[in-house]
Design a protein around this motif. Structure first.
Motif, PDB file in Angstrom:
ATOM      1  N   ARG A 129       0.633  -1.135  -0.149  1.00  0.00           N
ATOM      2  CA  ARG A 129       0.151  -0.030  -0.050  1.00  0.00           C
ATOM      3  C   ARG A 129       0.857   1.188  -0.042  1.00  0.00           C
ATOM      4  NH1 ARG A 129      -2.456   0.819   5.264  1.00  0.00           N
ATOM      5  NH2 ARG A 129      -0.546   1.960   5.427  1.00  0.00           N
ATOM      6  N   THR A 142      -2.081  -1.089  -4.656  1.00  0.00           N
ATOM      7  CA  THR A 142      -3.073  -1.519  -3.951  1.00  0.00           C
ATOM      8  C   THR A 142      -3.997  -3.040  -4.185  1.00  0.00           C
ATOM      9  OG1 THR A 142      -4.365  -0.267  -5.595  1.00  0.00           O
ATOM     10  CG2 THR A 142      -3.571   1.176  -3.652  1.00  0.00           C
ATOM     11  N   THR A 143      -3.744  -3.039  -5.563  1.00  0.00           N
ATOM     12  CA  THR A 143      -4.188  -4.739  -5.727  1.00  0.00           C
ATOM     13  C   THR A 143      -3.476  -5.665  -5.020  1.00  0.00           C
ATOM     14  OG1 THR A 143      -5.005  -3.715  -8.017  1.00  0.00           O
ATOM     15  CG2 THR A 143      -4.977  -6.187  -7.560  1.00  0.00           C
ATOM     16  N   LEU A 161      -4.518  -5.255  -1.098  1.00  0.00           N
ATOM     17  CA  LEU A 161      -5.738  -6.186  -0.905  1.00  0.00           C
ATOM     18  C   LEU A 161      -5.626  -7.500  -0.882  1.00  0.00           C
ATOM     19  CD1 LEU A 161      -8.367  -3.824  -2.937  1.00  0.00           C
ATOM     20  CD2 LEU A 161      -8.531  -4.360  -0.262  1.00  0.00           C
ATOM     21  N   GLU A 207      -6.482  -9.781   2.396  1.00  0.00           N
ATOM     22  CA  GLU A 207      -7.400 -10.831   2.213  1.00  0.00           C
ATOM     23  C   GLU A 207      -6.987 -12.396   2.533  1.00  0.00           C
ATOM     24  OE1 GLU A 207      -9.007 -10.218  -1.764  1.00  0.00           O
ATOM     25  OE2 GLU A 207     -10.308  -8.630  -0.953  1.00  0.00           O
ATOM     26  N   LYS A 267      -7.826  -3.599   5.394  1.00  0.00           N
ATOM     27  CA  LYS A 267      -8.673  -4.164   3.945  1.00  0.00           C
ATOM     28  C   LYS A 267      -9.816  -2.787   3.792  1.00  0.00           C
ATOM     29  CE  LYS A 267     -11.321  -7.806   1.861  1.00  0.00           C
ATOM     30  NZ  LYS A 267     -12.584  -6.943   1.847  1.00  0.00           N
ATOM     31  N   LEU A 300      -8.807   0.017   1.911  1.00  0.00           N
ATOM     32  CA  LEU A 300      -8.497   0.019   0.529  1.00  0.00           C
ATOM     33  C   LEU A 300      -9.502  -0.495  -0.286  1.00  0.00           C
ATOM     34  CD1 LEU A 300      -4.838  -1.639   0.514  1.00  0.00           C
ATOM     35  CD2 LEU A 300      -5.311   0.807  -0.176  1.00  0.00           C
ATOM     36  N   ASP A 301     -10.712  -1.185   0.617  1.00  0.00           N
ATOM     37  CA  ASP A 301     -11.785  -1.686  -0.281  1.00  0.00           C
ATOM     38  C   ASP A 301     -12.318  -0.740  -1.618  1.00  0.00           C
ATOM     39  OD1 ASP A 301     -13.647  -3.431  -1.662  1.00  0.00           O
ATOM     40  OD2 ASP A 301     -14.587  -3.828   0.477  1.00  0.00           O
TER      41      ASP A 301
END
Length: 136
Positions: free
Chosen positions: A70, A75-76, A79, A83, A99, A102-103
């Motif tokens: 992050r 960001t992907t 995440l 997760e 999480k 960033l969602d």
């Protein structure tokens, strides 16, 4: 910046003591401190990845990896790390908070209904067409 030196010292002390197995948390926090101190972000991420891969059942290592990603704008991947950490420990509050920060999905229009409920889906599409979200 001070944390970088402290974690480097902890890793060196562990190696000097002849420990049979390195503490991946030291490696992970050392990598995270490198990323945040802006000394060597690439090396820091590599260390966080290495620690998370070696000790794949520790949710804290996934948390650190996600924070590192992050911080550099990935960001992907962040995440995905959060997760994965939540799959290991669904009650970890720090992972849940990170999480949720960033969602990318907006909250359901009608919170009492599920996200996949047809009413929420229709209202969500209408809302998105009328009020497009800005890139943050």
């Amino acid at each position: 910046a001070d944390a970088v030196d402290h974690f480097r010292y902890a890793i060196a002390a562990e190696q000097k003591s002849g420990a049979a197995r390195r503490q991946m948390r030291y490696v992970s926090y050392y990598g995270l401190s490198l990323v945040f101190s802006k000394r060597a972000a690439r090396q820091g991420i590599e260390l966080c990845e290495k620690a998370a891969a070696r000790d794949s059942f520790d949710p804290v290592l996934q948390l650190n990896l996600g924070k590192a990603y992050r911080h550099v704008g990935r960001t992907t991947k962040a995440l995905a790390a959060f997760e994965k950490g939540l799959q290991l420990d669904s009650t970890n509050l720090r992972l849940s908070i990170e999480k949720s920060r960033l969602d990318r999905r907006a909250r359901p229009v009608v919170p009492g209904l599920g996200r996949d409920h047809p009413f929420n889906r229709s209202l969500g599409r209408l809302k998105a067409s009328l009020f497009p979200r800005r890139a943050e």
